[in-house]
Write an enzyme that holds these catalytic residues in place. Structure first.
Site, PDB file in Angstrom:
ATOM      1  N   ARG A 271      -4.433   1.071   6.686  1.00  0.00           N
ATOM      2  CA  ARG A 271      -5.251   0.764   5.520  1.00  0.00           C
ATOM      3  C   ARG A 271      -6.114  -0.438   5.865  1.00  0.00           C
ATOM      4  NH1 ARG A 271      -1.691  -1.632   1.565  1.00  0.00           N
ATOM      5  NH2 ARG A 271      -2.732  -3.591   2.052  1.00  0.00           N
ATOM      6  N   HIS A 275      -4.863  -3.320  -0.678  1.00  0.00           N
ATOM      7  CA  HIS A 275      -4.199  -2.243  -1.418  1.00  0.00           C
ATOM      8  C   HIS A 275      -5.110  -1.710  -2.519  1.00  0.00           C
ATOM      9  CE1 HIS A 275      -1.043   0.045  -3.354  1.00  0.00           C
ATOM     10  NE2 HIS A 275      -1.254  -0.612  -4.485  1.00  0.00           N
ATOM     11  N   TYR A 284      -0.470 -11.260   3.648  1.00  0.00           N
ATOM     12  CA  TYR A 284       0.685 -10.620   4.290  1.00  0.00           C
ATOM     13  C   TYR A 284       0.374  -9.931   5.614  1.00  0.00           C
ATOM     14  CZ  TYR A 284      -1.223  -6.582   1.682  1.00  0.00           C
ATOM     15  OH  TYR A 284      -2.036  -5.620   1.153  1.00  0.00           O
TER      16      TYR A 284
END
Length: 384
Positions: A271, A275, A284
């Protein structure tokens, strides 16, 4: 001390009824993800398929960037981008026949557009305008599913029902790696294998369930290995290799259609964006990790193959880019128009036959709307 407690005195063996129901060896995935691009097998790939995949990938990338921009302009409430995962999305749509069903997750707007759905209709749910935005029966596309993995048992049920009725239908259900941690995932695989339902499960392993890396979700060798425990084949494929994705999914769909039962396909991808537009991915994962995956971009991989085979020139690039831009311009123009919404639509298409409670709520809302309209008229604010 009983006989079972004395060491060496009793060695129980399973009764004769215990036998492996299936030889596990053929169900195991390969040690490495299946690839085509960059290998000798790529030379055998059909040029027409390569060109179609390339056009869809470029169009899909432009769709993702335009939808992301619409969130920043306040025209979309949220958008979960599939940038970097376009090969998975496009392949999933292209391998299905007209009568087949696609069961997408919330990130799979690109897949439903590649399947033929109007780009604006695919975003209506994320805009907050409608329950779904399209008729699932008409398009053979289940509603974009925000709850994780709940669409998987639905896909199994539809596929099993189609098989019982003798209909030539395959269901392809899409889910992310995070969805494999949900109970619905395991229930769906078990039912599908026991019933030998004509369904294909496509797991897009993009590395993270929001901020949770895969290593904190499972200790399995791969997600594809989970298939063996349910008695179906597991396939591991490079999710950024559009040709490999198309090949593996075609084989799985064909197997399901011919009565071979379900298959679990794990596509190893990444990805590239956050998100959703509400997420800060820099908290993160390091930028170096993202940059490394840019070198394995699905469009770049396919462009390299087309160029080496002399199948891609400036004219083709320009035409594909122009087609993608035309799509984006149309999407932008239509999404910038304020929709005409009817509050009574809240009660439409919730149930095939409205419940007593829904009828009561609809009557209450109708009365409130009429009262508000009467007050407006009385104050001279308008005419009915």
């Amino acid at each position: 001390m009983t006989v079972m407690e004395r060491r060496g005195a009793y060695r129980p063996t399973p009764p004769p009824a215990w036998q492996p129901r299936t030889d596990p060896a053929p169900l195991l995935p390969d040690a490495e993800p299946h690839r085509v691009l960059g290998t000798e097998a790529a030379a055998k790939a059909d040029s027409g398929l390569l060109h179609r995949l390339y056009a869809e990938l470029v169009r899909g990338r432009r769709y993702n960037t335009q939808a992301t921009a619409l969130t920043k302009q306040g025209r979309l409430a949220v958008y979960p981008s599939s940038t970097g995962q376009e090969a998975c999305e496009v392949a999933a749509a292209l391998v299905l026949e007209e009568q087949d069903w696609l069961f997408p997750s919330y990130r799979d707007t690109l897949a439903v557009v590649a399947r033929g759905l109007d780009p604006v209709s695919a975003l209506t749910l994320l805009r907050g305008d409608w329950h779904t935005g399209y008729d699932p029966r008409e398009h053979r596309i289940a509603p974009l599913c925000t709850p994780l993995a709940t669409q998987l048992p639905h896909a199994v049920g539809l596929a099993h029902a189609a098989r019982l009725m003798g209909d030539d239908v395959v269901a392809l259900a899409m889910v992310g790696d995070g969805g494999t941690s949900e109970g619905d995932f395991h229930e769906a695989l078990n039912f599908a294998a026991v019933w030998q339902a004509p369904v294909v499960f496509l797991v897009q392993n993009n590395g993270f369930a929001i901020s949770v890396p895969l290593a904190k979700q499972t200790a399995a060798p791969s997600l594809a290995h989970k298939a063996v425990g349910y008695g179906m084949p597991g396939r591991l494929v490079d999710g950024n290799d559009a040709v490999a994705m198309h090949e593996v999914l075609t084989e799985a769909v064909t197997r399901a259609r011919e009565g071979g039962g379900p298959t679990l396909v794990e596509a190893v991808t990444y990805r590239m964006e956050a998100h959703t537009n509400a997420d800060d991915a820099t908290r993160y994962r390091p930028d170096a990790e993202v940059d490394a995956w840019r070198d394995h971009d699905p469009i770049r991989l396919l462009e390299r193959e087309l160029t080496e085979r002399g199948l891609l020139d400036d004219d083709i690039r320009r035409q594909v880019a122009e087609d993608a831009e035309t799509m984006a311009a149309g999407l932008r123009e239509r999404m910038n128009q304020d929709p005409l919404l009817d509050p009574m639509d809240l009660f439409t298409h919730v149930y095939a036959e409205q419940t007593t409670q829904l009828r009561e709520q609809a009557a209450q809302l109708r009365a409130e709307l009429e009262a508000a309209s009467d007050e407006t008229d009385a104050s001279g604010g308008g005419t009915r």
